[in-house]
Design an enzyme around this catalytic site. Structure first.
Site, PDB file in Angstrom:
ATOM      1  N   LYS A  11      -7.381  -4.719   4.581  1.00 43.44           N
ATOM      2  CA  LYS A  11      -8.608  -3.940   4.397  1.00 43.44           C
ATOM      3  C   LYS A  11      -9.866  -4.808   4.589  1.00 43.44           C
ATOM      4  CE  LYS A  11      -6.437  -0.492   1.350  1.00 43.44           C
ATOM      5  NZ  LYS A  11      -6.553   0.244   0.060  1.00 43.44           N
ATOM      6  N   TYR A  51      -6.760   8.932   5.492  1.00 41.06           N
ATOM      7  CA  TYR A  51      -6.653   9.127   4.045  1.00 41.06           C
ATOM      8  C   TYR A  51      -6.828  10.597   3.647  1.00 41.06           C
ATOM      9  CZ  TYR A  51      -6.379   4.209   2.539  1.00 41.06           C
ATOM     10  OH  TYR A  51      -5.959   2.925   2.266  1.00 41.06           O
ATOM     11  N   PHE A  59     -12.695   9.804  -5.503  1.00 39.90           N
ATOM     12  CA  PHE A  59     -13.063   8.549  -4.848  1.00 39.90           C
ATOM     13  C   PHE A  59     -12.989   8.608  -3.332  1.00 39.90           C
ATOM     14  CE2 PHE A  59      -8.514   8.083  -6.073  1.00 39.90           C
ATOM     15  CZ  PHE A  59      -7.943   7.850  -4.828  1.00 39.90           C
ATOM     16  N   ARG A  87       5.558  -2.721  -0.724  1.00 44.06           N
ATOM     17  CA  ARG A  87       4.869  -2.252  -1.939  1.00 44.06           C
ATOM     18  C   ARG A  87       5.032  -3.276  -3.072  1.00 44.06           C
ATOM     19  NH1 ARG A  87       1.465   2.205  -1.403  1.00 44.06           N
ATOM     20  NH2 ARG A  87       1.846   2.658  -3.589  1.00 44.06           N
ATOM     21  N   THR A  93      -1.902  -0.806  -7.376  1.00 44.86           N
ATOM     22  CA  THR A  93      -3.182  -0.420  -6.760  1.00 44.86           C
ATOM     23  C   THR A  93      -4.361  -1.133  -7.410  1.00 44.86           C
ATOM     24  OG1 THR A  93      -2.199   1.763  -6.393  1.00 44.86           O
ATOM     25  CG2 THR A  93      -4.591   1.588  -6.119  1.00 44.86           C
ATOM     26  N   ARG A 104      -2.287  -8.298  -4.214  1.00 44.22           N
ATOM     27  CA  ARG A 104      -3.451  -7.735  -4.896  1.00 44.22           C
ATOM     28  C   ARG A 104      -3.841  -8.563  -6.125  1.00 44.22           C
ATOM     29  NH1 ARG A 104      -1.691  -1.424  -3.924  1.00 44.22           N
ATOM     30  NH2 ARG A 104      -3.034  -1.019  -2.128  1.00 44.22           N
ATOM     31  N   ASN A 114      -8.958  -3.451  -2.565  1.00 42.29           N
ATOM     32  CA  ASN A 114      -7.702  -4.059  -3.017  1.00 42.29           C
ATOM     33  C   ASN A 114      -6.888  -4.659  -1.873  1.00 42.29           C
ATOM     34  OD1 ASN A 114      -6.810  -1.688  -1.922  1.00 42.29           O
ATOM     35  ND2 ASN A 114      -5.879  -0.882  -3.789  1.00 42.29           N
ATOM     36  N   HIS A 117      -3.244  -2.026   2.396  1.00 40.28           N
ATOM     37  CA  HIS A 117      -2.605  -0.711   2.287  1.00 40.28           C
ATOM     38  C   HIS A 117      -1.166  -0.870   2.744  1.00 40.28           C
ATOM     39  CE1 HIS A 117      -1.473   3.480   3.110  1.00 40.28           C
ATOM     40  NE2 HIS A 117      -0.978   3.011   4.236  1.00 40.28           N
ATOM     41  N   GLU A 128       2.175   7.306   9.734  1.00 34.86           N
ATOM     42  CA  GLU A 128       1.061   6.345   9.772  1.00 34.86           C
ATOM     43  C   GLU A 128       1.196   5.390  10.959  1.00 34.86           C
ATOM     44  OE1 GLU A 128       0.870   4.541   5.905  1.00 34.86           O
ATOM     45  OE2 GLU A 128       0.263   6.409   4.942  1.00 34.86           O
TER      46      GLU A 128
END
Ligand code: RTP
Ligand code: MG
Length: 140
Positions: A11, A51, A59, A87, A93, A104, A114, A117, A128
């Site tokens: 990100k 998203y 948010f 993950r 998150t 993270r 964070n 993704h 995706e």
């Protein structure tokens, strides 16, 4: 467990701090192979569509603005149980809840900024990956 592919995004908070290589090392050390990768500047429309599952969340607007605040690195990771494995190494998150040693916990700035993704299911991974990559751009 079968070999799988998952979509990862480094990100804008992480590309801004020049952390792409350090994050990629985490993937490779965990046995995931980066089989496709490109650095892109998302448009508002592209980030909103990516998203769109969160469109009704409070948010959403801030998330889209954050995701277009700088370049991102979109990538396909491949390996045994890649969706769950990624993950795990990403961590929770909210970095305040992320296990020590996760990406993270070590790099994220906030629940929004964070750093990474990762697809949350094999089904979403396929959707995706096809959003960002054509078949010939993925080389396993
Ligand atoms: P991601 O989709 O980015 O891999 O993250 P995730 O599954 O861990 O989290 P998710 O619930 O899907 O949320 C997507 C992204 O939205 C931002 N977020 N902000 N301000 C907030 O309370 C909040 N909650 C989530 C984060 O950037 C999160 O990764
Ligand atoms: Mg998610």
């Amino acid at each position: 467990m079968a070999t799988e592919r998952t979509l990862s995004i480094i990100k804008p908070d992480a590309t801004r701090r020049n952390l792409t290589g350090k994050i990629n090392a985490r993937f490779e050390e965990a046995g995931l192979r980066i089989v496709a990768q490109k650095r892109v500047q998302l448009t508002k429309a592209q980030a909103g569509q990516f998203y769109s599952v969160h469109a009704e969340r409070s948010f959403f607007g801030e998330l889209v603005d954050f995701m277009i605040s700088g370049p991102v690195v979109v990538q396909v990771l491949e390996g045994e149980g890649a969706v769950a494995r990624n993950r795990e190494i990403m961590g929770a998150t909210n970095p305040a809840n992320a296990a020590p040693g996760t990406i993270r916990a070590d790099f994220a700035e906030s629940v929004e900024a964070n750093s990474v993704h990762g697809s949350d299911s094999a089904e979403n991974a396929a959707i995706e990956i096809s959003y960002f990559f054509s078949g010939c751009e993925i080389v396993g």
